[in-house]
Scaffold this active site. Structure first.
Site, PDB file in Angstrom:
ATOM      1  N   VAL A  54      38.246  41.329  35.370  1.00 51.79           N
ATOM      2  CA  VAL A  54      38.577  40.214  36.261  1.00 51.79           C
ATOM      3  C   VAL A  54      39.236  39.043  35.514  1.00 51.79           C
ATOM      4  CG1 VAL A  54      36.755  40.786  37.903  1.00 51.79           C
ATOM      5  CG2 VAL A  54      36.273  39.218  36.032  1.00 51.79           C
ATOM      6  N   GLU A  55      39.818  38.152  36.279  1.00 56.03           N
ATOM      7  CA  GLU A  55      40.470  36.942  35.750  1.00 56.03           C
ATOM      8  C   GLU A  55      41.501  37.263  34.664  1.00 56.03           C
ATOM      9  OE1 GLU A  55      37.485  33.962  34.795  1.00 56.03           O
ATOM     10  OE2 GLU A  55      36.510  34.296  36.713  1.00 56.03           O
TER      11      GLU A  55
END
Ligand SMILES: Cc1cc2nc3c(=O)[nH]c(=O)nc-3n(C[C@H](O)[C@H](O)[C@H](O)COP(=O)(O)OP(=O)(O)OC[C@H]3O[C@@H](n4cnc5c(N)ncnc54)[C@H](O)[C@@H]3O)c2cc1C
Length: 849
Positions: free
Chosen positions: A501-502
């Site tokens: 993620v991110e």
């Protein structure tokens, strides 16, 4: 003799250049003077004189005489750059321009100013923040039963949701005037770290409303009306937010989303208003299944020219109440057995008025910039906190377990093989914490250091992966069998979530860190690129020429620096303090100069095609990343008051980082775009060869020893995680057993010495009684041995389940049903309901609401 004088003179010259920024003309004059004196003194034979003067005069004249420079250097170079400069999309430009530069620019440019690093203040918690961590956060940690959350419920219990809302856990970044807690980034990170160390599922639930979501976007870009309405409701949990960017066709390349919004007139609250007709399909959205307000990114089109001449208006972000007709939300994904809410959502012909757009109609097309700007701060706060949480808990619990668990009559932590793993756990945890704190100091001082936060996101999650893997190995079967008493299994399972993620890690390392770093930190690259894009040719040449002159000076200075620091084994580099710690600063200065020379040359050679050279880019990211961590480690040590007990951790981490820097530079040189030039650069930057080494065994032993016994260094290393003293809690049992084991060890040693310790005892109690009867131990000693044995058993035992229990929980059919019918799931409107905009009339059973 002559040769020695000449070499000595050149070395002094190179040293002067290395340590002092000498203007180009002055450098030319000094060199000319030196060569002249040397020639007049008869130092050169005709041949060598001719060679040296030619080598000196050619570039000096070329660079020093403006007309010559323009004709033979500036124009040909500019022409080449114009031809190869890749076109930059708006989304790429936004990503590159987002945020600010900070300490990484010093490391990038080859001459880190250590005074600057010393002047940064590592942040500290306010009284109020400390009270929150010691109060509600500790209470939450006591409430958390991760096995219950992740196995029985697949959700946080209702009382925990209520507790989070009541105590404003979802409003940490929201200002007090809107009813939030208005915490610093440090406090935010500390809360996420403490909760995540107890339960990743609870940690992510707390983290998401506070980072990269609607609240953050509203704070920066929202209209006053939107702020006044939403922020108080987000702070106290009346609204549960999520942010939906990713879809099936657009993951890492989120800008390629197919989610559309068409400008049109439509009905809203009985009135005809201008707005957007939306269609979207998103997935992987955290808190999505329980969200009441959906932050959504989509592309806006205006085919009928209702708001201007442009048809494609770009990525835009809006806040959409999830009960808006046409919004389909509620199903869940099941991300690696974590129980935080995560799922897909979609919308079919959803009409929203313009004032749902964050900041209103004027912000159409600014969504991507909003996103990358938020990311440039947000990814430095929460994910790295989760990584550090994993590191700290692994360090604390694995150290204790390695002392408690005995094989071959010895604590496994004392075997050299296990020591290697423990040393990595200790050193890397120190690195993660140091990197986290230095980054937070930038964020809390108002910076949005986009390159550093990308570094931190990547390396803290990668270091977490290594630490959790090592921790699993040390625990053996104890880490593998799941159940309430397994405290690392879930962390191990969920490692890939942090990695993905991110900004997924491969992409972040191989594209973002150095790509963005080069453009943001290089003092001349952007000026040159901008000059090359100017249409007015004379202006373009003048601007390029000015940047080029600076660039040459920058390169020559760094080259001299890298060589002088290299040939002196870094002893001629600057250090803010003497001694062993000073040596690490000097080594870092050397590596920084070597990095500046190498990266500059590679960028010059490859130009625009560098964008495709992700392997090289990834290695440059490693150099920059590990230099950042090494400096963060030194900063943390200094900021903690240089405690002697921490020295093994500091030295292990600094040596590890520096060695990784050297490895990455070596690999860059082995894969240099022009092979022969790579050989020359190697001689220049590593004239003494590759002299840095991994932390040695003795140092590893010192680090491992810190982890397996209670002490100040262990406490400092693991500071910030929740320590249970509850005997019913497995982590509380670990601490208890560690104390008892250590108390029992001298008695066991004596018994072993007297040959009375028998391995493989089946009836330990009877054996103790016999020893006591034979007066070989006192009653007190018998008590200590028995207590240690009981405590050990409580720690080393794993859970088992009846076959029926496991079938109930893992039967595939049952699970699919239980997920769909999860009490947290909203009633999903049918397609017809969505299309007609009629709401489902049945009651919602959303736990998060
Ligand atoms: C548990 C979980 C929670 C999430 N929460 C949210 C959320 O709340 N909101 C939201 O919008 N999104 C969310 N996401 C989505 C997340 O941001 C994406 O998964 C991520 O952006 C990667 O996209 P992808 O999974 O489609 O992988 P892909 O984009 O398909 O990438 C696959 C692999 O290819 C690599 N790769 C791709 N392009 C390149 C390149 N140019 N160079 C080198 N490597 C490359 C990636 O690094 C990755 O390793 C979540 C995801 C998960 C798993």
């Amino acid at each position: 003799m002559n040769v020695l004088v000449l070499l000595g003179g050149l070395l002094v010259l190179a040293y002067t250049v290395a340590r002092h920024q000498i203007p180009f003309h002055t450098l030319g004059l000094i060199t000319a003077l030196f060569l002249l004196i040397f020639t007049l003194a008869g130092g050169f034979s005709f041949f060598w004189g001719l060679l040296f003067w030619t080598i000196f005069l050619l570039p000096s004249l070329l660079l020093g005489l403006p007309q010559l420079r323009l004709q033979f250097l500036t124009r040909p170079l500019l022409k080449r750059i114009r031809a190869v400069l890749p076109p930059m999309s708006d989304t790429e430009r936004d990503a590159i321009e987002a945020g600010s530069v900070w300490w990484e620019a010093e490391l990038f440019r080859g001459a880190p100013d250590w005074k600057l690093l010393q002047n940064y203040k590592l942040p500290t918690l306010s009284k109020e923040e400390r009270a929150f961590l010691d109060g509600p956060v500790d209470e939450l940690c006591r409430m958390i039963d991760d096995w219950d959350i992740t196995h029985n419920r697949l959700d946080l219990p209702p009382e925990m949701w209520a507790f989070l809302k009541q105590n404003l856990f979802f409003g940490m970044i929201i200002p007090k005037r809107y009813g939030g807690l208005e915490f610093s980034a440090l406090a935010h990170s500390c809360v996420v770290m403490k909760v995540s160390a107890r339960s990743i599922s609870a940690g992510v639930t707390v983290m998401v409303p506070n980072s990269l979501g609607p609240a953050e976007l509203l704070l920066h870009y929202g209209s006053e009306q939107q702020k006044d309405y939403y922020l108080p409701r987000l702070a106290d949990g009346r609204e549960i937010p999520c942010f939906a960017l990713t879809g099936p066709g657009a993951g890492s390349d989120a800008g390629a989303m197919l989610d559309t919004a068409v400008v049109c007139m439509g009905k809203h609250q009985g009135k005809k208003v201008l707005g957007l007709l939306l269609n979207w399909e998103k997935r992987y959205i955290t808190l999505g299944p329980v969200a009441t307000v959906l932050g959504l990114a989509f592309k806006v089109f205006d085919p009928d020219g209702l708001i201007g001449d442009q048809q494609e208006l770009g990525i835009t972000c809006a806040l959409i109440p999830t009960d808006t007709p046409g919004v389909i939300i509620g199903n869940r994904h099941f991300p690696l057995n974590a129980a935080f809410q995560n799922g897909p959502n979609s919308g079919k012909d959803v009409f929203i008025p313009m004032d749902y757009i964050i900041g209103g109609q004027q912000n159409i097309g600014t969504g991507w910039r909003m996103r990358v700007e938020s990311l440039s701060v947000g990814r430095g706060t929460s994910r790295p906190a989760v990584g550090t949480a994993a590191g700290k808990s692994c360090a604390r619990y694995t150290g204790a377990y390695a002392r408690i668990r005995k094989q071959f009559n010895t604590s496994i932590g004392k075997f050299e093989g296990v020591e290697e793993a423990l040393a990595r756990i200790g050193g890397m945890t120190y690195m993660m914490d140091a990197g986290r704190l230095l980054t937070l100091s930038a964020i809390d001082s108002g910076e949005s250091p986009s390159v550093i936060t990308a570094i931190l996101k990547y390396y803290n999650t990668e270091l977490m992966r290594q630490v959790v893997n090592d921790s699993m190995d040390v625990h053996g079967g104890r880490g593998i069998c799941m159940g309430p008493s397994n405290y690392i299994g879930r962390a191990y399972q969920t490692v890939p979530i942090g990695i993905t993620v991110e900004g997924a890690n491969i992409l972040t390392r191989s594209m973002i860190i150095f790509g963005q770093g080069a453009i943001r930190c290089h003092p001349f690259l952007v000026r040159e690129m901008e000059a090359a894009t100017l249409d007015d040719i004379p202006k373009s040449e003048a601007a390029f020429d000015s940047a080029l002159r600076g660039h040459v000076g920058y390169f020559v200075t760094n080259f001299c620096r890298a060589f002088i620091y290299g040939i002196s084994g870094s002893h001629l580099a600057e250090a803010p303090q003497p001694g062993r710690i000073g040596d690490y600063y000097q080594r870092l200065s050397q590596m920084s100069a070597a990095f500046a020379v190498t990266s500059d040359l590679v960028l010059m050679i490859l130009g625009g095609s560098f964008k495709r050279k992700e392997k090289l880019s990834g290695r440059f990211a490693d150099v920059l990343g590990y230099m950042f961590y090494a400096s963060a480690v030194l900063k943390k040590f200094e900021s903690d008051g240089q405690p002697r007990n921490d020295l093994p951790l500091v030295e292990w981490s600094a040596k590890y980082c520096l060695y990784q820097v050297q490895v990455a530079l070596d690999e860059i040189l082995r894969n240099f775009p022009i092979k022969w030039l790579g050989v020359i650069v190697r001689i220049a930057i590593f004239p003494l060869g590759l002299s840095l080494r991994q932390p040695n065994d003795a140092l590893g032993h010192r680090v491992a020893s810190l982890l397996i016994k209670p002490g100040k260094a262990r406490n400092r290393l693991t500071q910030g995680i929740f320590l249970s003293d509850d005997p019913a809690d497995i982590t509380g049992r670990l601490e208890d057993a560690l104390d008892k084991i250590i108390k029992a060890e001298p008695i066991e040693r004596r018994l072993r010495h007297d040959n009375l310790l028998q391995p493989g005892l089946t009836d330990f109690e009877a054996w103790i009684k016999n020893l006591q009867k034979a007066k070989q131990i006192t009653a007190e000693e018998a008590g200590i041995l028995l207590a240690a044995q009981v405590a050990t058993r409580k720690v080393i035992m794993v859970d088992d389940f009846s076959a029926q229990e496991l079938v109930n929980k893992t039967g595939a059919k049952k699970k699919a049903v239980s997920l769909k019918k999860s009490p947290t799931a909203k009633k999903v409107p049918t397609r017809k309901q969505a299309a007609t905009g009629k709401k489902s009339t049945s009651k919602k059973t959303v736990r998060g609401k």
